[in-house]
Design an enzyme around this catalytic site. Structure first.
Site, PDB file in Angstrom:
ATOM      1  N   HIS A   1       8.383  84.427  -4.087  1.00 28.05           N
ATOM      2  CA  HIS A   1       9.356  83.343  -4.752  1.00 28.05           C
ATOM      3  C   HIS A   1       8.306  82.492  -4.297  1.00 28.05           C
ATOM      4  O   HIS A   1       7.508  82.785  -3.079  1.00 28.05           O
ATOM      5  CB  HIS A   1      10.226  83.024  -4.154  1.00 28.05           C
ATOM      6  CG  HIS A   1      10.941  82.444  -3.636  1.00 28.05           C
ATOM      7  ND1 HIS A   1      11.611  81.260  -3.631  1.00 28.05           N
ATOM      8  CD2 HIS A   1      10.921  82.439  -1.903  1.00 28.05           C
ATOM      9  CE1 HIS A   1      12.057  80.963  -2.728  1.00 28.05           C
ATOM     10  NE2 HIS A   1      10.872  81.381  -1.710  1.00 28.05           N
TER      11      HIS A   1
ATOM     12  N   HIS B   1      11.911  77.408  -8.973  1.00 28.23           N
ATOM     13  CA  HIS B   1      10.772  78.613  -8.335  1.00 28.23           C
ATOM     14  C   HIS B   1      10.681  79.470  -9.293  1.00 28.23           C
ATOM     15  O   HIS B   1      11.212  79.151 -10.610  1.00 28.23           O
ATOM     16  CB  HIS B   1      12.399  79.462  -7.581  1.00 28.23           C
ATOM     17  CG  HIS B   1      12.993  79.129  -6.547  1.00 28.23           C
ATOM     18  ND1 HIS B   1      12.583  79.321  -5.152  1.00 28.23           N
ATOM     19  CD2 HIS B   1      13.906  78.440  -6.873  1.00 28.23           C
ATOM     20  CE1 HIS B   1      14.396  78.082  -4.533  1.00 28.23           C
ATOM     21  NE2 HIS B   1      15.122  77.971  -6.019  1.00 28.23           N
TER      22      HIS B   1
ATOM     23  N   SER C   1      17.767  73.994  -4.380  1.00 26.01           N
ATOM     24  CA  SER C   1      16.792  73.409  -3.386  1.00 26.01           C
ATOM     25  C   SER C   1      15.338  73.120  -4.006  1.00 26.01           C
ATOM     26  O   SER C   1      14.614  73.172  -3.702  1.00 26.01           O
ATOM     27  CB  SER C   1      16.567  75.388  -2.351  1.00 26.01           C
ATOM     28  OG  SER C   1      17.072  76.199  -1.703  1.00 26.01           O
TER      29      SER C   1
ATOM     30  N   GLN D   1      21.699  82.408  -3.979  1.00 26.34           N
ATOM     31  CA  GLN D   1      22.266  81.136  -5.122  1.00 26.34           C
ATOM     32  C   GLN D   1      22.391  81.749  -6.021  1.00 26.34           C
ATOM     33  O   GLN D   1      21.110  82.696  -6.449  1.00 26.34           O
ATOM     34  CB  GLN D   1      21.479  80.561  -4.884  1.00 26.34           C
ATOM     35  CG  GLN D   1      21.344  79.638  -3.591  1.00 26.34           C
ATOM     36  CD  GLN D   1      20.755  77.449  -3.269  1.00 26.34           C
ATOM     37  OE1 GLN D   1      20.545  77.031  -4.116  1.00 26.34           O
ATOM     38  NE2 GLN D   1      19.332  77.550  -2.948  1.00 26.34           N
TER      39      GLN D   1
ATOM     40  N   CYS E   1       8.132  76.802   0.925  1.00 30.55           N
ATOM     41  CA  CYS E   1       9.761  77.777   0.810  1.00 30.55           C
ATOM     42  C   CYS E   1       8.908  77.928   2.605  1.00 30.55           C
ATOM     43  O   CYS E   1       7.438  78.720   2.811  1.00 30.55           O
ATOM     44  CB  CYS E   1      10.318  78.809   0.574  1.00 30.55           C
ATOM     45  SG  CYS E   1      11.518  79.711   1.355  1.00 30.55           S
TER      46      CYS E   1
END
Length: 246
Positions: free
Chosen positions: A135, A240, A237, A214, A196
């Site tokens: 990701h 993505h 977050s 999540q 990330c």
């Protein structure tokens, strides 16, 4: 004998010999001429004994011949009947029934296995126990932790993060349909553009199961097919794009 009480008829089963035995004094008649009657009676009895002996021998001969001709006659049939009704035969019947039941059970099990394999494989494609994905994360100022290895303080808006991510998706789609090329491009972009910490691994999060990520990210990851690229996925977050590897 019913006709001559006191007279006994003997038959030797082994030799076939027949004879009459008379009571002691049976030939002694009363004075005046009973001897003739006794003699006649003895002659009649002897003739009867001889006829009986001949009949018995004839029966034995026929019985012996019938047994030889029929492979044992009544004795052979009785043995066969006994064998067919004996416990070992019933055991064989049970064994045969049991074998038939086992074949049916095995056949049913094979059908269930094929059914499970057929439906299980399609179900596994839809809902695998674990998945492996790459990701790329783009954070924004509204993210849960607006900071990353790329930028200690992220001030970009969510809209800007989404726009940047769409540009990356366009680059990935231009890589064509070759899974290896798409993966290689994805890993290169993740190493420079993802916020990330997985960026150093090309965005590889490894294998994970349910309830490890999540909810929105988990749903998107498990909903992809192997080699498929997601659209934008929004979580607390950031935003993505996901590529499923396995």
């Amino acid at each position: 004998s019913h006709s001559s009480p006191g007279n006994y008829y003997y038959f030797n089963q082994d030799t076939g010999e027949c004879r009459w035995e008379y009571p002691v004094g049976s030939t002694i008649g009363s004075a005046g001429g009973t001897g003739g009657n006794v003699a006649v009676s003895q002659e009649s009895l002897n003739a009867t004994a001889a006829a009986a002996a001949a009949a018995v021998k004839s029966i034995l001969k026929r019985s012996s011949g019938g047994s030889a001709a029929e492979g044992g006659g009544a004795v052979g049939k009785d043995a066969a009947a006994l064998s067919s009704s004996s416990p070992p035969s019933r055991k064989r019947v049970k064994t045969s029934d049991g074998r038939e039941r086992k074949e049916k059970d095995r056949s049913g099990k094979d059908k269930r296995d094929r059914h499970h394999h057929h439906h299980g494989s399609s179900s596994s494609d839809r809902e695998p126990k674990e998945v492996r994905v790459l990701h790329i994360l783009k954070k924004h100022r509204g993210s849960r932790r607006p900071a990353s290895w790329r930028n200690p303080k992220i001030t970009d808006s969510k809209e800007k993060a989404i726009a940047d991510l769409r540009e990356l998706i366009s680059i990935l789609r231009e890589s064509g349909g070759d899974p290896k090329e798409v993966r290689a491009t994805f890993e290169e972009l993740a190493k420079t553009e993802s916020d990330c910490s997985s960026a150093k691994r090309g965005g590889d999060l490894g294998f994970f199961g349910r309830k490890k990520m999540q909810p929105a990210f988990e749903k998107a990851s498990f909903g992809l097919k192997v080699g498929q690229l997601s659209d934008i996925v929004d979580t607390s977050s950031g935003v993505h794009v996901i590529l499923r590897l396995a």
